[in-house]
Motif scaffolding. Sequence first.
Motif, PDB file in Angstrom:
ATOM      1  N   VAL A   1     -12.782 -25.745   1.779  1.00  0.00           N
ATOM      2  CA  VAL A   1     -11.442 -26.146   1.339  1.00  0.00           C
ATOM      3  C   VAL A   1     -11.493 -26.678  -0.091  1.00  0.00           C
ATOM      4  O   VAL A   1     -10.670 -26.318  -0.937  1.00  0.00           O
ATOM      5  CB  VAL A   1     -10.861 -27.212   2.292  1.00  0.00           C
ATOM      6  CG1 VAL A   1      -9.597 -27.830   1.713  1.00  0.00           C
ATOM      7  CG2 VAL A   1     -10.569 -26.597   3.655  1.00  0.00           C
TER       8      VAL A   1
ATOM      9  N   LEU B   1      -5.841 -21.934   6.664  1.00  0.00           N
ATOM     10  CA  LEU B   1      -6.557 -22.971   7.410  1.00  0.00           C
ATOM     11  C   LEU B   1      -7.127 -22.401   8.712  1.00  0.00           C
ATOM     12  O   LEU B   1      -8.307 -22.568   9.025  1.00  0.00           O
ATOM     13  CB  LEU B   1      -5.608 -24.144   7.701  1.00  0.00           C
ATOM     14  CG  LEU B   1      -6.206 -25.339   8.426  1.00  0.00           C
ATOM     15  CD1 LEU B   1      -7.355 -25.939   7.634  1.00  0.00           C
ATOM     16  CD2 LEU B   1      -5.146 -26.412   8.670  1.00  0.00           C
TER      17      LEU B   1
ATOM     18  N   LYS C   1      -9.777 -25.291  -3.509  1.00  0.00           N
ATOM     19  CA  LYS C   1      -8.843 -26.128  -4.245  1.00  0.00           C
ATOM     20  C   LYS C   1      -9.330 -26.362  -5.673  1.00  0.00           C
ATOM     21  O   LYS C   1      -8.565 -26.237  -6.625  1.00  0.00           O
ATOM     22  CB  LYS C   1      -8.684 -27.463  -3.516  1.00  0.00           C
ATOM     23  CG  LYS C   1      -7.391 -28.152  -3.874  1.00  0.00           C
ATOM     24  CD  LYS C   1      -7.238 -29.487  -3.170  1.00  0.00           C
ATOM     25  CE  LYS C   1      -6.081 -30.238  -3.797  1.00  0.00           C
ATOM     26  NZ  LYS C   1      -6.009 -31.611  -3.343  1.00  0.00           N
TER      27      LYS C   1
ATOM     28  N   TYR D   1      -2.489 -30.952   5.082  1.00  0.00           N
ATOM     29  CA  TYR D   1      -3.210 -29.896   4.356  1.00  0.00           C
ATOM     30  C   TYR D   1      -2.241 -29.143   3.458  1.00  0.00           C
ATOM     31  O   TYR D   1      -2.467 -28.988   2.260  1.00  0.00           O
ATOM     32  CB  TYR D   1      -3.864 -28.964   5.373  1.00  0.00           C
ATOM     33  CG  TYR D   1      -4.541 -27.746   4.785  1.00  0.00           C
ATOM     34  CD1 TYR D   1      -5.848 -27.815   4.309  1.00  0.00           C
ATOM     35  CD2 TYR D   1      -3.881 -26.525   4.734  1.00  0.00           C
ATOM     36  CE1 TYR D   1      -6.469 -26.701   3.782  1.00  0.00           C
ATOM     37  CE2 TYR D   1      -4.496 -25.406   4.213  1.00  0.00           C
ATOM     38  CZ  TYR D   1      -5.791 -25.495   3.734  1.00  0.00           C
ATOM     39  OH  TYR D   1      -6.388 -24.382   3.217  1.00  0.00           O
TER      40      TYR D   1
ATOM     41  N   ALA E   1      -8.666 -31.229   1.727  1.00  0.00           N
ATOM     42  CA  ALA E   1      -7.460 -30.883   0.970  1.00  0.00           C
ATOM     43  C   ALA E   1      -6.951 -32.067   0.148  1.00  0.00           C
ATOM     44  O   ALA E   1      -6.264 -31.888  -0.845  1.00  0.00           O
ATOM     45  CB  ALA E   1      -6.372 -30.400   1.917  1.00  0.00           C
TER      46      ALA E   1
ATOM     47  N   TRP F   1      -1.146 -22.255   6.774  1.00  0.00           N
ATOM     48  CA  TRP F   1      -1.780 -22.329   8.092  1.00  0.00           C
ATOM     49  C   TRP F   1      -2.577 -21.068   8.394  1.00  0.00           C
ATOM     50  O   TRP F   1      -3.548 -21.115   9.157  1.00  0.00           O
ATOM     51  CB  TRP F   1      -0.770 -22.673   9.194  1.00  0.00           C
ATOM     52  CG  TRP F   1       0.151 -21.571   9.615  1.00  0.00           C
ATOM     53  CD1 TRP F   1       1.359 -21.262   9.075  1.00  0.00           C
ATOM     54  CD2 TRP F   1      -0.072 -20.636  10.671  1.00  0.00           C
ATOM     55  NE1 TRP F   1       1.900 -20.187   9.714  1.00  0.00           N
ATOM     56  CE2 TRP F   1       1.058 -19.781  10.703  1.00  0.00           C
ATOM     57  CE3 TRP F   1      -1.095 -20.434  11.603  1.00  0.00           C
ATOM     58  CZ2 TRP F   1       1.167 -18.737  11.631  1.00  0.00           C
ATOM     59  CZ3 TRP F   1      -0.972 -19.400  12.512  1.00  0.00           C
ATOM     60  CH2 TRP F   1       0.143 -18.565  12.521  1.00  0.00           C
TER      61      TRP F   1
ATOM     62  N   ALA G   1     -11.099 -30.484   7.297  1.00  0.00           N
ATOM     63  CA  ALA G   1     -10.274 -29.657   6.406  1.00  0.00           C
ATOM     64  C   ALA G   1      -9.236 -30.522   5.698  1.00  0.00           C
ATOM     65  O   ALA G   1      -8.971 -30.357   4.506  1.00  0.00           O
ATOM     66  CB  ALA G   1      -9.589 -28.550   7.196  1.00  0.00           C
ATOM     67  N   THR G   2      -8.670 -31.475   6.426  1.00  0.00           N
ATOM     68  CA  THR G   2      -7.620 -32.300   5.840  1.00  0.00           C
ATOM     69  C   THR G   2      -8.170 -33.199   4.746  1.00  0.00           C
ATOM     70  O   THR G   2      -7.588 -33.283   3.661  1.00  0.00           O
ATOM     71  CB  THR G   2      -6.958 -33.156   6.922  1.00  0.00           C
ATOM     72  OG1 THR G   2      -6.584 -32.292   7.983  1.00  0.00           O
ATOM     73  CG2 THR G   2      -5.739 -33.859   6.380  1.00  0.00           C
TER      74      THR G   2
ATOM     75  N   ILE H   1      -2.789 -29.283  -0.578  1.00  0.00           N
ATOM     76  CA  ILE H   1      -3.736 -28.261  -1.023  1.00  0.00           C
ATOM     77  C   ILE H   1      -3.428 -27.766  -2.436  1.00  0.00           C
ATOM     78  O   ILE H   1      -4.317 -27.367  -3.170  1.00  0.00           O
ATOM     79  CB  ILE H   1      -3.776 -27.086   0.003  1.00  0.00           C
ATOM     80  CG1 ILE H   1      -4.913 -26.116  -0.312  1.00  0.00           C
ATOM     81  CG2 ILE H   1      -2.467 -26.320   0.069  1.00  0.00           C
ATOM     82  CD1 ILE H   1      -6.278 -26.656  -0.080  1.00  0.00           C
TER      83      ILE H   1
END
Lengths: 297, 399
Positions: free
Chosen positions: B201, B223, B205, B377, B288, B220, B284-285, B381
């Motif tokens: 991620v 993700l 970014k 996210y 981000a 999504w 993942a969050t 992102i």
Amino acid sequence: MGLELRNATKHYGDLRALDDVSFTVEAGRILGFLGPNGAGKTTAMRAVFGLVRLDRGEVAWNGVRLKPDQLLRFGYMPETRGLYRKMTVRDQLVYLAQLHGLSSREAAEATDRWLEELGVLDRGDHKVETLSHGNQQKVQLAAALVHDPEVLVLDEPFSGLDPIGVETMEDIIRSRAAEGATVLFSSHQLDLVEGLVDDVVVISKGRVVLEGAIDEVRERTTFRRLDVEVESSNGSWSPNVDGVEVTARQNGLVRLQVGPDVDLEAVLKSANDAGRVTRFSYQPPSLSEIFVKAVQG
Amino acid sequence: MRAVTAIRLVAMREVRQRVRSRFFLIVVGITALAVAAAVIVLPKLLDRTDEPPIYKIGLVGESTSALEQALTAAAKASAASVDLQRITNVEAAETGILRGDLDAALVDGEELVIGPDTRRALQVLVSVAVQQVRFLDKLDAAGLSQAQTSALLAPSEKLQVRELGDKSGGLSQADELFTIGGVVVMLMAIILYGAAVLTGVVVEKSSRVVEVLLATLRPWHLLAGKLIGIGLLGLGQVLLLVVVGVVAALATDAIDLSATTLAAAGSALLWFVLGYSLYSVFFATVGALITRQEDAEGAALPVVLVANASLMFSMFATLADPEGIVLRVGSQIPLVAPFAMPVRAGLGVVEVWEIVLAVILMLGTIYGAVMFAGRLYAGSILSIGARVKLTDAWKSSDL
């Protein structure tokens, strides 16, 4: 018809990034989207792809609100360039082409075609991070073009390019438009875009301040440019005529901004009185003069 | 484009890019070897309680064949055996004990010299034998005939032994070791692949490629594709480790391929999938929310700490009481379940309804986490500042 922004409005806190912005990129034409830094160009372009959710207004394609699936036929080159640095050029372009709906075979064919067109076919199996800056730019452009989009949205496509790169970019934009693509690109390098665009939109502080076909915009301007050189005056000559304003003096050249119905005879006579006139050139304003006038109001 | 197609393309890219990396293949190879080595070597380092011990006893000075016979017989009676060695003097015997060459030494049939680690069972065994010889000597001195002595010593009926409690599913040290080792591998796999999600991620970014991707993909899709692609690799690796572990264990007779073993292996795979799904959404969050790769470690820390604490809880609760209420309740908490449930399954002390309940709670939590974290996210992102505030990410969910 074509790509439309309708009453696009977007706030970031107290900052008004877009204030009721409406304009249309006619299908098959090239529109230069101009404005000083921070005018809202990038926000507007991102809004086309749904990367910015507008507070109000919408984006339409051929008269109806743009649907996500139609974005597959759009190509985008963001202002902040971005590619997977550790991925090879070919893998990357094939992947992006597939994300735009091409089959793996179509994607591979299109990738090679574009790499060849941009002169980087021999770099296909190299990782992006090993490429020179110029070649990375070409790959970035290829990423926007690989699926032969109907609509090209290019955010500052000329920034960071050398003169040859600029020429290649211009050729590609022209040839895509000649094949029917609709092109929207932003720039603040006005001298570069002057010979390229069909239409212009000038935006300042989130508002459209000028728009139209470039010839029309020039016609509409209420001022003209007058360049005068008077020998032996060292550029210190000043006309004594109403409605004439000196905007620049350089190497003996005096640049004047004049109204459309100025008495040119009077100006010429005033110059003749000061010395031998070696240059007297009356022409429509350049794009950057129009731009500055529009932005500064 | 259909969501399924988009997610499949993203997942395929994750798998292809990683499988092509030599580093990834080396890591997978090394962990497989490490698991095989651990399974083969560790049980040998353990004192295997089910194998009869051999006591090495040094005999110094006076010693009769009667004593030696008595020692051998006493050892046999307690399901052990003795290795009797003649030692010239006490000093040599003491050195032998301290060096670990001998377990104990019997001096002149009178004195037992033991080391700090000598087992009580050995002391009992020797004193029984010595008492027996002395008893025989006394009988001899009392003038009993050989026949009378033999009659006195004839084995009487064997003592009946009745054991209380149900020992089925009883835990050998090897079982515990495999289970705890398995859960540590589980933690490593979840953190390793969760961190891969985070890095992936952050790479997208920080390189800004995410803007190109999100011009066609919904957040999504990106993700989900990333989580599924990396998750499939993780599942593949855990499957490989389970197979390597079971095969190595079977090859060295460390375990029997019982229903419990298979259930434990299946449980490990199930809980890897569930645990990875939950933790990787959080990874993942946090990925981000940051922009630069050098911030990744700090951002991952809270998630890693929660995972470690959950593992620690599971291990200590198991050591304290594998069937206790603490572990039973704890293993229903979704963040803890991926570590506690495989332990309980490995030890064969979990009931089906408990597994079903834990899975349902877990799936519900994963759904909630995906909704919650997915919004964060999407909201963060595309932003490029140093670190995105949670509240800003929540509010500015543009996508």
